[in-house]
Design an enzyme around this catalytic site. Structure first.
Site, PDB file in Angstrom:
ATOM      1  N   GLU A 141       0.830  -1.215   0.000  1.00 52.01           N
ATOM      2  CA  GLU A 141       0.000   0.000   0.000  1.00 52.01           C
ATOM      3  C   GLU A 141       0.861   1.260   0.000  1.00 52.01           C
ATOM      4  O   GLU A 141       0.555   2.244  -0.683  1.00 52.01           O
ATOM      5  CB  GLU A 141      -0.929   0.017   1.232  1.00 52.01           C
ATOM      6  N   ARG A 145       0.821   3.830  -3.223  1.00 53.02           N
ATOM      7  CA  ARG A 145       0.238   5.167  -2.982  1.00 53.02           C
ATOM      8  C   ARG A 145       1.317   6.221  -2.796  1.00 53.02           C
ATOM      9  O   ARG A 145       1.294   7.269  -3.449  1.00 53.02           O
ATOM     10  CB  ARG A 145      -0.659   5.136  -1.747  1.00 53.02           C
ATOM     11  N   ASP A 268      -4.850  -9.672  -8.580  1.00 52.43           N
ATOM     12  CA  ASP A 268      -5.061  -8.728  -9.689  1.00 52.43           C
ATOM     13  C   ASP A 268      -3.827  -8.031 -10.278  1.00 52.43           C
ATOM     14  O   ASP A 268      -3.408  -8.281 -11.402  1.00 52.43           O
ATOM     15  CB  ASP A 268      -6.119  -7.678  -9.293  1.00 52.43           C
ATOM     16  N   GLU A 384     -11.549   0.940 -10.745  1.00 54.28           N
ATOM     17  CA  GLU A 384     -11.061   0.042 -11.805  1.00 54.28           C
ATOM     18  C   GLU A 384     -11.905   0.076 -13.073  1.00 54.28           C
ATOM     19  O   GLU A 384     -11.375   0.075 -14.190  1.00 54.28           O
ATOM     20  CB  GLU A 384     -10.970  -1.398 -11.275  1.00 54.28           C
ATOM     21  N   THR A 467      -0.584   0.987 -10.315  1.00 50.36           N
ATOM     22  CA  THR A 467      -1.920   0.486 -10.002  1.00 50.36           C
ATOM     23  C   THR A 467      -2.734   1.473  -9.178  1.00 50.36           C
ATOM     24  O   THR A 467      -3.915   1.256  -8.929  1.00 50.36           O
ATOM     25  CB  THR A 467      -1.834  -0.896  -9.308  1.00 50.36           C
TER      26      THR A 467
HETATM   27  C1  DMJ Z   1      -6.187   0.979  -5.067  1.00 49.66           C
HETATM   28  O1  DMJ Z   1      -5.422   1.196  -3.946  1.00 49.66           O
HETATM   29  C2  DMJ Z   1      -5.394   0.298  -6.159  1.00 49.66           C
HETATM   30  O2  DMJ Z   1      -6.030   0.444  -7.373  1.00 49.66           O
HETATM   31  C3  DMJ Z   1      -5.165  -1.163  -5.866  1.00 49.66           C
HETATM   32  O3  DMJ Z   1      -4.525  -1.810  -6.933  1.00 49.66           O
HETATM   33  C4  DMJ Z   1      -6.478  -1.855  -5.595  1.00 49.66           C
HETATM   34  N1  DMJ Z   1      -7.259  -1.174  -4.610  1.00 49.66           N
HETATM   35  C5  DMJ Z   1      -7.436   0.255  -4.694  1.00 49.66           C
HETATM   36  C6  DMJ Z   1      -8.608   0.702  -5.529  1.00 49.66           C
HETATM   37  O4  DMJ Z   1      -9.662  -0.118  -5.598  1.00 49.66           O
END
Ligand code: DMJ
Length: 476
Positions: A141, A145, A268, A384, A467
């Site tokens: 995370e 982020r 994912d 997403e 992501t």
């Molecule tokens: C985000 O922190 C990122 O996209 C992660 O890959 C999946 N979860 C959240 C959004 O849903």
């Protein structure tokens, strides 16, 4: 350290001939030299002039971003996230904000041309953000982020203080990779380097190379590339005989703890990063791993129901179907398929995702696609499906994806807007609200919506999104 203090100018981008009504979107001057052409652009069909109301929609999304940001700034700053209903805040770690929302939101401000907000946020981050904290953080995370947000904002702004913070953070996260297999532990203490959480999953192990790799290239320190790259290879090496990975694995023993395979949460973005690792770094081995993995995914996880394409769950060893569930997190897959050139599958899957969204008026966290029943009813403001609409629009220029985006935006405003920001839903059927505005709402959800309607704000073919929707650019 190869950081530069040169400030890259951010200009207000107006394409006079086609987008005279565009709001003052910022075209970040990302692409300054021929070197930047190293990344091959994605195939993009002849551009069509966007319908006139896209400019209006882009402006409306920008206004909603300002509204949500101001709500956070008023009630929650400097804490990690806003609780819009109670007008309170939430920190991920007790007594230690890591400025999660400001860091996640900064590159969206830069792309939207919110110069004043971006300037203040940059100063806040440079002056107040410290990673010298005795806290155990989630490597995944914090990487997607904060490391991703700092690197992207550095590339957009040229502010070397952001790169210095990224490097400090990268150094503190590195001990996470010191397991017997090289696959990272889930948690690492930012001050002591102590690790914990030996049972991890493919997403948390395999979603680090874009951020650490970019840091490696920008700082010329190979270790930042090698550690997450080895983790990817070690994970891939442990795929089953039929090419699938499970849901949980012990990073100390290398043994699988759960044999369930799917493309949703926990797995994912492992697939996403295999594909994007090749695009951003030209790493052909990543491309080979991506193609082999996706072939197994199509063979064993894809499911056809009443003419619709879905991806369910199966046992990683036998390939036997174990569940027919798909959800909000799975909805990134059309974007990944589209950038890997599999546009036909991407389109079909996005159509299924849109059915999932419209079933109850906004998408549930999990759906049983066989009987079209909501299994897990929350909607935590996830991006997403919007990311996939944006990517498919960029790749196909089909106005269908603009229409989808319009619908997503309307429903978000209708069901998730409060007087003081946007909030998660506890239940998409009853529309009962929760009380949180996750930082990714500003990093991803509103950014992808904005870019969908203001495509000139960023050159899609020359960036790779991490992501968390932080665009990274190959400048090396
Ligand atoms: C985000 O922190 C990122 O996209 C992660 O890959 C999946 N979860 C959240 C959004 O849903």
């Amino acid at each position: 350290m190869a950081c530069t203090s040169e400030r890259i100018a951010i200009s207000i981008g107006r394409d006079g001939s086609r987008t005279t009504k565009l709001p003052p979107v910022t075209e970040a001057r990302f692409f300054l030299s021929a070197l930047l052409l190293a990344l091959a652009p994605l195939p993009s069909p002849a551009a069509e002039p966007p319908p006139a109301d896209n400019a209006v929609l882009a402006q409306a999304v920008r206004s909603e971003f300002q509204f949500a940001w101001q709500a956070y700034a008023r009630s929650a700053l400097p804490h990690d996230e806003l609780k819009p209903v109670s007008r309170g805040s939430r920190d991920w770690h007790e007594g230690a904000s890591l400025l999660m929302t400001p860091v996640d939101a900064l590159d969206t401000m830069l792309l939207m041309g919110l110069t004043e907000e971006a300037e203040k946020t940059r100063t806040l981050i440079a002056e107040k953000l410290s990673f010298d904290r005795d806290i155990s953080v989630k490597n995944f995370e914090i990487t997607i982020r904060l490391l991703g947000g700092l690197l992207s904002a550095y590339q957009l702004s040229g502010d070397s203080r952001l790169l210095a913070l990224a490097q400090d953070l990268g150094n503190r996260l590195l001990p996470a990779f010191d397991s017997p297999t090289g696959m990272p532990y889930m948690y690492v203490n930012l001050k002591t380097g102590k690790t914990s959480g030996a049972v991890s999953n493919p997403a948390e192990i395999g979603t680090l190379i874009l951020e650490f790799g970019t840091l490696s290239k920008l700082t010329k320190r190979d270790v930042f590339y090698q550690k997450p790259r080895r983790a990817l290879a070690e994970l891939f090496r442990r795929r089953s005989a039929i090419g699938l990975v499970g849901e949980e694995i012990d990073v100390e023993t290398g043994q699988w703890k759960s044999p369930t395979s799917h493309v949703g949460g926990g797995i994912d973005s492992y697939y996403e990063y295999l594909v994007k690792c090749e695009r951003l770094f030209g790493d052909e081995e990543c491309g080979r791993m991506a193609r082999e993995s996706l072939a197994a995914v199509h063979r064993y996880l894809a499911d056809e129901v009443d003419g619709g394409l879905w991806y369910g769950e199966a046992d990683k060893d036998s390939g036997k179907r174990t569940s027919t569930t798909y959800g909000a997190l799975h909805a990134y897959l059309p974007a990944v398929l589209a950038i890997s050139g599999d546009v036909a599958r991407a389109r079909r899957l996005q159509d299924s995702g849109f059915r999932m969204w419209t079933l109850a008026g906004i998408e549930p966290e999990v759906l049983d696609y066989k009987v079209m029943k909501v299994v897990s009813p929350g909607y935590p403001l996830r991006p997403e499906i919007i990311e996939s609409a944006y990517t498919l629009y960029q790749v196909t220029k089909d106005p269908r994806y603009l229409e989808m985006g319009k619908r997503f935006f309307e429903d978000l405003k209708r069901f998730c807007r409060t007087d003081a920001g946007y909030t998660v839903l506890k239940n998409v059927v009853t529309k009962e609200k929760g009380d949180l505005m996750p930082s990714y709402f500003l990093a991803e959800t509103l950014k992808y919506l904005y870019l969908l309607f203001a495509p000139d704000a960023l050159d899609f073919g020359r960036v790779v999104f991490n992501t968390e929707a932080h665009p990274l650019k190959r400048t090396w």
